[in-house]
Each structure stands twice: as C-alpha cells, then as structure tokens.
Design an enzyme around this catalytic site. Structure first.
Site, PDB file in Angstrom:
ATOM      1  N   HIS A 250     -12.412   9.919  -8.972  1.00  0.00           N
ATOM      2  CA  HIS A 250     -11.298  10.177  -9.889  1.00  0.00           C
ATOM      3  C   HIS A 250     -10.325  11.231  -9.364  1.00  0.00           C
ATOM      4  O   HIS A 250      -9.695  11.957 -10.136  1.00  0.00           O
ATOM      5  CB  HIS A 250     -11.786  10.514 -11.306  1.00  0.00           C
ATOM      6  CG  HIS A 250     -12.281   9.306 -12.041  1.00  0.00           C
ATOM      7  ND1 HIS A 250     -13.465   8.697 -11.734  1.00  0.00           N
ATOM      8  CD2 HIS A 250     -11.733   8.570 -13.022  1.00  0.00           C
ATOM      9  CE1 HIS A 250     -13.636   7.642 -12.507  1.00  0.00           C
ATOM     10  NE2 HIS A 250     -12.589   7.532 -13.298  1.00  0.00           N
TER      11      HIS A 250
ATOM     12  N   GLU B 132     -13.419  -0.789   0.786  1.00  0.00           N
ATOM     13  CA  GLU B 132     -12.219  -0.472   0.007  1.00  0.00           C
ATOM     14  C   GLU B 132     -11.989  -1.536  -1.052  1.00  0.00           C
ATOM     15  O   GLU B 132     -11.482  -1.258  -2.142  1.00  0.00           O
ATOM     16  CB  GLU B 132     -11.007  -0.381   0.945  1.00  0.00           C
ATOM     17  CG  GLU B 132      -9.791   0.238   0.294  1.00  0.00           C
ATOM     18  CD  GLU B 132      -8.638   0.372   1.256  1.00  0.00           C
ATOM     19  OE1 GLU B 132      -8.302   1.514   1.605  1.00  0.00           O
ATOM     20  OE2 GLU B 132      -8.072  -0.651   1.674  1.00  0.00           O
TER      21      GLU B 132
ATOM     22  N   CYS C 109       0.806  -1.234   0.000  1.00  0.00           N
ATOM     23  CA  CYS C 109       0.000   0.000   0.000  1.00  0.00           C
ATOM     24  C   CYS C 109       0.831   1.272   0.000  1.00  0.00           C
ATOM     25  O   CYS C 109       0.289   2.377  -0.133  1.00  0.00           O
ATOM     26  CB  CYS C 109      -0.970   0.009   1.175  1.00  0.00           C
ATOM     27  SG  CYS C 109      -2.232  -1.256   1.010  1.00  0.00           S
TER      28      CYS C 109
HETATM   29 ZN   LIG Z   1      -5.376   1.322  -0.949  1.00  0.00          ZN
END
Ligand SMILES: [Zn+2]
Length: 142
Positions: A70, A129, A22
């Site tokens: 975006h 997520e 990440c």
């Molecule tokens: Zn992430």
C-alpha cells in the site's frame, strides 16, 4: 536444498517517460517468491530445515512487505515521481523510494539485496507484476 515462500503486496507506481500506458499512475498486486538455499540443519529445534518458514516470513514481512504494501513506489532520481512522493508524504501517505525506475526487474534485484543485507541466505527472487509477467533475479545470472 532450497525452500521458497510466497508473499503478496499491493503497490502503486508509474514509469515516467514510458512510451505506453505505464506512464500513468496505476497499481499491481505483486506476488513475491523468495528462495533460500543451504544445507539442512542437523540438530536442535530446526533439525531437517534449511530455514524455518516462520523465520523467513518474519524477515520478508518486516523488511519488504510492511514497507512496500500500500505504498507509492517511486524512482527517487526522477523529478516527477519524486514530486508525487513528496505530496503524498505531506499527507502522511506511504511511499517507498528506489534508485531506479520501478520496474519488476529493478524491484526483484532490490528486494534480493535488501534480504541479503539482513542475513537471509536468499538465492533467488521472483517478482510477479501480473499473473502472466514476472522478473527473476539471481546474482550469478545477472
Ligand atoms: Zn506497472
């Protein structure tokens, strides 16, 4: 009585300092669930509703989706992430600052407070997520 409306948006981010993948720039298709609670409206055009789904959609769309979709989400207090954001802004690309790391936990809490500040009777925000990972924020639960 509770009603929930679901939204999706695509954003990029990274977690600077993370000890895994990440730390790299990557993206998610986030799924956002917004729960609002209240008594049923007793008369008028909104009779039998907690909140018109159309009104709920309008506020979440304007305050969250239009701003985060975006966009590059970044931690304003992190130098590297801020540098990337400044570069993108220099090219007129969309960014969205947070005051903390852009984890699902931080985002769900932030979204809750933004919606609350816009007079939405929000009681819970769940932010997916990935299709198997979500964070949920409810003020009394922490
Ligand atoms: Zn992430």
């Amino acid at each position: 009585m509770k009603v929930v409306k679901i939204f999706t948006f695509d954003s990029s981010h990274l977690l600077d300092g993370h000890d895994g993948k990440c730390k790299n720039l990557h993206g998610h298709t986030y799924k956002l669930e917004v729960e609002v609670s209240g008594e049923l409206i007793e008369s008028g055009p909104k009779e039998g509703m907690v909140l018109d789904f159309g009104d709920l959609k309008k506020i979440v769309q304007r305050e969250i989706i239009d701003k985060m979709d975006h966009a590059f989400l970044y931690n304003r207090l992190n130098e590297r992430e801020r540098s990337i954001a400044q570069m993108l802004e220099g090219w007129s690309m969309k960014t969205y600052p947070l005051e903390q790391r852009t984890t699902a936990e931080v985002m769900s809490k932030h979204i809750f407070h933004v919606l609350k500040a816009h007079q939405l009777p929000v009681t819970r925000v769940r932010l997916w997520e990935t299709p198997t990972s979500y964070s949920e924020y409810e003020p009394n639960v922490g």
